[in-house]
Design a protein around this motif. Structure first.
Motif, PDB file in Angstrom:
ATOM      1  N   GLY A   1      24.634  -6.619  -4.696  1.00 41.32           N
ATOM      2  CA  GLY A   1      25.218  -6.790  -3.455  1.00 41.32           C
ATOM      3  C   GLY A   1      25.072  -8.298  -3.129  1.00 41.32           C
ATOM      4  O   GLY A   1      25.051  -8.796  -2.164  1.00 41.32           O
ATOM      5  N   ARG A   2      24.637  -9.156  -4.092  1.00 43.21           N
ATOM      6  CA  ARG A   2      24.353 -10.513  -3.847  1.00 43.21           C
ATOM      7  C   ARG A   2      25.292 -11.307  -4.850  1.00 43.21           C
ATOM      8  O   ARG A   2      26.005 -10.934  -5.637  1.00 43.21           O
ATOM      9  N   GLY A   3      25.394 -12.742  -4.288  1.00 41.96           N
ATOM     10  CA  GLY A   3      26.515 -13.649  -5.023  1.00 41.96           C
ATOM     11  C   GLY A   3      27.793 -13.601  -4.385  1.00 41.96           C
ATOM     12  O   GLY A   3      27.842 -12.725  -3.577  1.00 41.96           O
ATOM     13  N   PRO A   4      28.279 -14.623  -4.789  1.00 41.25           N
ATOM     14  CA  PRO A   4      29.767 -14.818  -4.283  1.00 41.25           C
ATOM     15  C   PRO A   4      30.738 -13.479  -4.454  1.00 41.25           C
ATOM     16  O   PRO A   4      31.714 -13.483  -3.356  1.00 41.25           O
ATOM     17  N   LEU A   5      30.726 -13.145  -5.638  1.00 35.80           N
ATOM     18  CA  LEU A   5      31.548 -11.896  -6.030  1.00 35.80           C
ATOM     19  C   LEU A   5      31.443 -10.767  -4.886  1.00 35.80           C
ATOM     20  O   LEU A   5      32.118 -10.136  -4.276  1.00 35.80           O
TER      21      LEU A   5
END
Length: 646
Positions: free
Chosen positions: A352-356
């Motif tokens: 659930g991390r990052g831009p996507l």
């Protein structure tokens, strides 16, 4: 074993059963077919046999070539053994071959050894091979020695060839019944093509119910599909419920099935979007009550959604799933990338991390991270084996089916991996004739341009094209030689989504490269694809032009494959919501009609005539949205300033 589920097929049938016509339909998708005729020419006194042979010849397409083996029956095994992997052979039939084999002109001969040689040639055949043979096991035992010799030899040949073939089908009265394999090797329900809730073809285990979330590999072992993630804290969404269009009432394709599952092959008949709903939706936009000129280039998204939903008033996509395909490429294709960086990004997306993941949460979209097989260095060896390509295609198809079964209305196809840009450039060069340096974007390492790594990538693509210059250029061959696992999985996703009438939002080089490959397997697939933004990438620009896809936006976003499309998704949804909610312009008959006024009874005494000082009638329009419940004038008094009290 076959790269398409079956490579060699024996087609059995009785006299006039339709076995030859069915065998010809199995190879109808091949651009070139070598027809191997085994029967001897008719004699001068056998006019009926000559008519049969003439009918067979007239039925063959002009692109087919014919090879005769009646003069030397033992040569049939040599023809089959010498066939290359890109060839397609149709042998018709073993009955004529056995007749010539038993002819006294070819005696003495060891019939048993010749049949064994033929079976071994079929077993080791690299080409796509269809063999036709009469089924004599259901007839009476002949009363003559020659008749018994024929049935014995043909029965032995049928058994030997059936054992050597990947699949066997019996044609009775024109209806095929697949005899081999009879059941899957693994304890998984036999897949079949059925019509789902929306009338689209699905892979299921019977009774119209979806199977467990597994995909069958060519080895027959079930492979679990990856987990579907729901990013935390998705915003509350309001708007029209997701609507479906006109359902398709009948299956749109019939695909061969064997124990290994669905056969993905060129020439598949997949559904097309509604050809009328799209233009009707765009024409309707010109009638809407907007103060400006309209939706501009974004009318394309309305037409696309209308065609794929089958209605002139499409609804916004309320259920969206992002498929992030993670697959690395070894060798020079990955020059300039940080080792392990793509794995880290895939793990971030799962967590659930990052831009996507952030954009997926804001859009209320589910996220599925798919691990594709790592591709070898394409400059020195094929990126994948053909069996790996087949497995990856089926995995992608099943991922699309899983999404459709879960009620997803839009797929967003993204990718991450070392060397994906170079692999996509190689696919473009092989399918569209592109020059690699013109479609390979510049390499950015640690925020700076790395032209040395760019040159290494160009050299890797160049060497890969040179190494594979004599290889076939079929869709699966390109995936094996150049494309790799990520493009193969993405291709399967596009094909499976097309079969289930599920639109796909493309993003980045991997998606458009998969679009080019899927075009050669099923030309309908590109009509279910939408390209939001080209991202300023030359490979995406060229592939979009070849596929006939017009990017809706020119934002030049480069957030990573999948993230660019998700950033544009709210705008696309807003356009669809606005197009569905706006009324028709009042000048064109739109708006809400005024309420009928109550009748006023005439007074008994006539009024005195006064000067005509009445103002023209004026009716305040009733607002379309929230507002007062009536447009009647209020009976409130006015204050001294002339304004209504309160």
């Amino acid at each position: 074993m076959s790269v398409d589920g079956w490579n060699t097929v024996l087609v059995l049938g009785g006299i006039r059963s339709g076995k030859s016509e069915f065998a010809e339909s199995l190879v109808a998708d091949a651009p070139l077919v070598r027809y191997v005729a085994t029967a001897a020419d008719a004699g001068a006194d056998d006019e009926e046999w000559a008519t049969r042979l003439a009918a067979h010849r007239a039925r063959r397409p002009e692109t087919w070539t014919t090879e005769e083996t009646a003069g030397e029956p033992r040569r049939l095994a040599d023809v089959i053994s010498a066939a290359e992997s890109h060839e397609t052979l149709l042998v018709d039939d073993l009955g004529g071959w056995v007749t010539v084999l038993l002819d006294p002109a070819h005696q003495p001969a060891d019939d048993t050894a010749t049949i064994a040689e033929l079976a071994e040639a079929v077993r080791s055949c690299r080409a796509r091979l269809v063999v036709v043979s009469p089924e004599v096991g259901l007839s009476l035992v002949p009363t003559t020695p020659l008749g018994r010799a024929f049935t014995d030899a043909l029965g032995a040949a049928n058994r030997a060839v059936a054992d050597a073939c990947d699949a066997v089908v019996l044609v009775v009265a024109g209806q095929p019944a697949w005899l081999k394999p009879a059941a899957p090797a693994a304890p998984v329900p036999q897949p079949s093509v059925t019509v789902g809730a929306a009338g689209a073809p699905t892979l299921d285990g019977g009774a119209g119910e979806p199977t467990d979330e597994t995909v069958v590999t060519p080895a027959g072992e079930p492979e679990a599909l990856p987990e579907v993630l729901t990013p935390t804290a998705p915003p509350a969404q309001a708007g029209p419920a997701d609507g479906g269009g006109t359902p398709w009432a009948a299956p749109t394709m019939a695909l061969p099935m064997v124990a290994t599952g669905l056969v993905i092959q060129p020439g598949m008949e997949l559904p097309m979007p509604d050809e009328y709903a799209g233009p009707q939706a765009v024409d309707r936009l010109a009638t809407l009550d907007v103060p400006g000129a309209g939706f501009g280039v974004l009318d394309g998204v309305v037409g696309f959604a209308a065609a794929t939903q089958g209605t002139p008033t499409p609804a916004p996509w309320a259920s969206v799933r992002v498929l992030l395909v993670h697959g690395d490429h070894a060798g020079g294709a990955a020059a300039g990338t940080v080792p392990g960086d793509s794995t880290r990004r895939a793990q971030d997306a799962r967590a659930g991390r990052g831009p996507l993941a952030r954009l997926a949460a804001e859009s209320g979209a589910s996220l599925q991270v798919v691990d594709a097989p790592t591709a070898g260095p394409m400059e020195v060896e094929p990126a994948l084996t053909l069996d790996q390509v087949e497995s990856a295609l089926r995995q992608g198809w099943r991922l699309a089916e899983q999404a459709a079964d879960a009620g997803v209305r839009l797929l967003v196809l993204g990718a991450c991996g070392a060397g994906t840009e170079a692999a996509a450039a190689a696919v473009l060069a092989a399918t569209a004739g592109a020059e690699p340096p013109t479609v390979l974007g510049r390499v950015i390492t640690a925020g700076e341009y790395d032209d040395a790594s760019w040159m290494v990538r160009c050299a890797a693509v160049r060497d890969a094209l040179h190494r594979s210059r004599h290889s076939p250029r079929g869709a699966k061959d390109i995936l094996a030689e150049l494309g790799g696992g990520d493009i193969a999985v993405a291709t399967g996703v596009l094909l499976g989504a097309t079969a289930r009438r599920l639109p796909v939002l493309l993003d980045g080089p991997v998606g458009v490269a998969a679009g080019l490959v899927s075009r050669d397997l099923a030309g309908q697939a590109r009509h279910w694809c939408l390209l939001a933004d080209h991202g300023g990438q030359p490979a995406v620009r060229l592939a979009a032009d070849v596929l006939g896809l017009t990017p809706l936006l020119d934002l030049r976003l480069d957030l990573g494959e999948g993230a660019n499309a998700l950033a544009a998704l709210p705008l696309l949804r807003s356009v669809l919501g606005l197009a569905a909610a706006l009324p028709v312009h009042p000048a064109l008959g739109g708006g809400i009609p005024d309420e009928a006024e109550p009748e006023v009874e005439p007074e008994t005494e006539p009024e005195t005539e006064e000067p005509d000082t009445e103002e023209p009638d004026f009716h305040e329009p009733e607002p379309a949205g929230p507002g007062p419940t009536t447009t009647e004038p209020e009976s409130a008094s006015l204050d001294p300033s002339g304004w209504r009290a309160g």
